[in-house]
Motif scaffolding. Sequence first.
Motif, PDB file in Angstrom:
ATOM      1  N   GLN A 130     -24.610  31.793  -5.218  1.00  0.00           N
ATOM      2  CA  GLN A 130     -24.704  33.230  -4.966  1.00  0.00           C
ATOM      3  C   GLN A 130     -24.045  34.032  -6.084  1.00  0.00           C
ATOM      4  O   GLN A 130     -24.577  35.056  -6.525  1.00  0.00           O
ATOM      5  CB  GLN A 130     -24.058  33.564  -3.621  1.00  0.00           C
ATOM      6  N   LEU A 131     -22.886  33.572  -6.545  1.00  0.00           N
ATOM      7  CA  LEU A 131     -22.200  34.268  -7.634  1.00  0.00           C
ATOM      8  C   LEU A 131     -23.031  34.213  -8.914  1.00  0.00           C
ATOM      9  O   LEU A 131     -23.177  35.216  -9.622  1.00  0.00           O
ATOM     10  CB  LEU A 131     -20.821  33.653  -7.863  1.00  0.00           C
ATOM     11  N   LEU A 132     -23.597  33.058  -9.203  1.00  0.00           N
ATOM     12  CA  LEU A 132     -24.426  32.911 -10.398  1.00  0.00           C
ATOM     13  C   LEU A 132     -25.715  33.726 -10.276  1.00  0.00           C
ATOM     14  O   LEU A 132     -26.194  34.281 -11.276  1.00  0.00           O
ATOM     15  CB  LEU A 132     -24.744  31.430 -10.636  1.00  0.00           C
ATOM     16  N   ASP A 133     -26.280  33.801  -9.086  1.00  0.00           N
ATOM     17  CA  ASP A 133     -27.466  34.641  -8.856  1.00  0.00           C
ATOM     18  C   ASP A 133     -27.165  36.100  -9.215  1.00  0.00           C
ATOM     19  O   ASP A 133     -27.951  36.761  -9.884  1.00  0.00           O
ATOM     20  CB  ASP A 133     -27.907  34.570  -7.387  1.00  0.00           C
ATOM     21  N   ALA A 134     -26.019  36.574  -8.725  1.00  0.00           N
ATOM     22  CA  ALA A 134     -25.648  37.970  -8.965  1.00  0.00           C
ATOM     23  C   ALA A 134     -25.443  38.228 -10.458  1.00  0.00           C
ATOM     24  O   ALA A 134     -25.945  39.218 -11.004  1.00  0.00           O
ATOM     25  CB  ALA A 134     -24.380  38.315  -8.192  1.00  0.00           C
ATOM     26  N   LEU A 135     -24.719  37.329 -11.141  1.00  0.00           N
ATOM     27  CA  LEU A 135     -24.444  37.537 -12.561  1.00  0.00           C
ATOM     28  C   LEU A 135     -25.711  37.382 -13.396  1.00  0.00           C
ATOM     29  O   LEU A 135     -25.901  38.123 -14.376  1.00  0.00           O
ATOM     30  CB  LEU A 135     -23.370  36.567 -13.037  1.00  0.00           C
ATOM     31  N   ALA A 136     -26.581  36.465 -13.022  1.00  0.00           N
ATOM     32  CA  ALA A 136     -27.847  36.317 -13.742  1.00  0.00           C
ATOM     33  C   ALA A 136     -28.695  37.579 -13.614  1.00  0.00           C
ATOM     34  O   ALA A 136     -29.344  38.016 -14.572  1.00  0.00           O
ATOM     35  CB  ALA A 136     -28.615  35.101 -13.222  1.00  0.00           C
ATOM     36  N   TYR A 137     -28.681  38.185 -12.424  1.00  0.00           N
ATOM     37  CA  TYR A 137     -29.407  39.445 -12.230  1.00  0.00           C
ATOM     38  C   TYR A 137     -28.816  40.540 -13.112  1.00  0.00           C
ATOM     39  O   TYR A 137     -29.547  41.304 -13.751  1.00  0.00           O
ATOM     40  CB  TYR A 137     -29.340  39.861 -10.761  1.00  0.00           C
ATOM     41  N   TYR A 209     -18.448  32.065 -19.832  1.00  0.00           N
ATOM     42  CA  TYR A 209     -17.150  31.397 -19.827  1.00  0.00           C
ATOM     43  C   TYR A 209     -16.332  31.832 -18.605  1.00  0.00           C
ATOM     44  O   TYR A 209     -15.734  31.003 -17.904  1.00  0.00           O
ATOM     45  CB  TYR A 209     -16.390  31.723 -21.107  1.00  0.00           C
ATOM     46  N   GLY A 210     -16.302  33.134 -18.337  1.00  0.00           N
ATOM     47  CA  GLY A 210     -15.513  33.639 -17.230  1.00  0.00           C
ATOM     48  C   GLY A 210     -15.954  33.090 -15.889  1.00  0.00           C
ATOM     49  O   GLY A 210     -15.132  32.633 -15.086  1.00  0.00           O
ATOM     50  N   VAL A 211     -17.255  33.113 -15.633  1.00  0.00           N
ATOM     51  CA  VAL A 211     -17.741  32.628 -14.340  1.00  0.00           C
ATOM     52  C   VAL A 211     -17.544  31.121 -14.225  1.00  0.00           C
ATOM     53  O   VAL A 211     -17.270  30.595 -13.138  1.00  0.00           O
ATOM     54  CB  VAL A 211     -19.216  33.032 -14.119  1.00  0.00           C
ATOM     55  N   VAL A 265     -26.847  27.397 -15.839  1.00  0.00           N
ATOM     56  CA  VAL A 265     -25.769  26.839 -15.021  1.00  0.00           C
ATOM     57  C   VAL A 265     -26.209  26.798 -13.566  1.00  0.00           C
ATOM     58  O   VAL A 265     -25.989  25.807 -12.858  1.00  0.00           O
ATOM     59  CB  VAL A 265     -24.483  27.680 -15.158  1.00  0.00           C
ATOM     60  N   ARG A 266     -26.868  27.869 -13.122  1.00  0.00           N
ATOM     61  CA  ARG A 266     -27.334  27.896 -11.741  1.00  0.00           C
ATOM     62  C   ARG A 266     -28.333  26.784 -11.460  1.00  0.00           C
ATOM     63  O   ARG A 266     -28.289  26.149 -10.408  1.00  0.00           O
ATOM     64  CB  ARG A 266     -27.974  29.257 -11.433  1.00  0.00           C
ATOM     65  N   GLU A 267     -29.267  26.566 -12.373  1.00  0.00           N
ATOM     66  CA  GLU A 267     -30.254  25.500 -12.201  1.00  0.00           C
ATOM     67  C   GLU A 267     -29.575  24.143 -12.065  1.00  0.00           C
ATOM     68  O   GLU A 267     -29.966  23.324 -11.231  1.00  0.00           O
ATOM     69  CB  GLU A 267     -31.222  25.484 -13.381  1.00  0.00           C
TER      70      GLU A 267
END
Length: 278
Positions: A130-137, A209-211, A265-267
């Motif tokens: 979910q966090l990666l989804d938000a940042l990717a968006y 890097y941060g995430v 990273v999400r994948e």
Amino acid sequence: MTTPLRTGDLIAGRYQLERVLGIGGMGVVYRARDLLHEQFGEPCSSVALKVLGECFSECPDAHVLLYSEFSLARSLLHPGVVRMFGFDVDTRRQSAFFTMELMHGMPLDRLMLERPAGFGWHEWQPMALQLLDALAYVHGRGVLHGDVKPGNVMVAEAGIRLFDFGLGQSQAVTGLPGLDRHRISAWTPAYAAPELLSGAQLSATADVYGVACVLYEMAQGRRARERKLTQAPDRPRQLPRHCWSALRAAMAMDPTQRTITVAEVREALSGRSWRWFA
């Protein structure tokens, strides 16, 4: 000169401050009642209201920096990103502010204090995705967050929410004011990419890097920086080997070696393979 705000104050004749929700490096966020919406019978009239902290409010361009944050985030419409409402100025107090949705839940940094050994995989993976989804968006909209850390992530029953774009920048829109990095040092060292601490410009790979550091700490129960800079991080116990290579690549100290994107990273964490070679 701006007048310091206090609980109970009425802002712009409309918003009544109830209590402080959080104090960050640049601003203060209050819970406030929207009295106008209450008059029209709105059942959910509470909002979050952000003003600059006292050390920034005296800067000549302080209100411009606050508007820059609002402008960056107002076009972001995603269930994993805080939703902005409006920007305004209380002329009597000479205080600029913006309102946003009032998020319910617990900041990730507080939740992590209750999990000193880290999160188990079946709890960690959905939160990470979910966090990666938000940042990717956010990156897909041409926006860089600039300060991805546990304190800027809200955990609720509805899911993860990313907020606080005070250090963010737009890759798509030019002309927005930015933070003078020589005048203000606001990075969070534990999650800031090494190149940012050395004076480099914010980039998408710095957000990566941060995430990655946040995800590592969630899994391992301690920060990635709690190691020698020349020492590679250990694989978290809860993290399957098939996705460790992607997270490790995202935490590369050298930005030229950090070639993986947030989406990649999400994948990897969702179970799909990631090719670390070209």
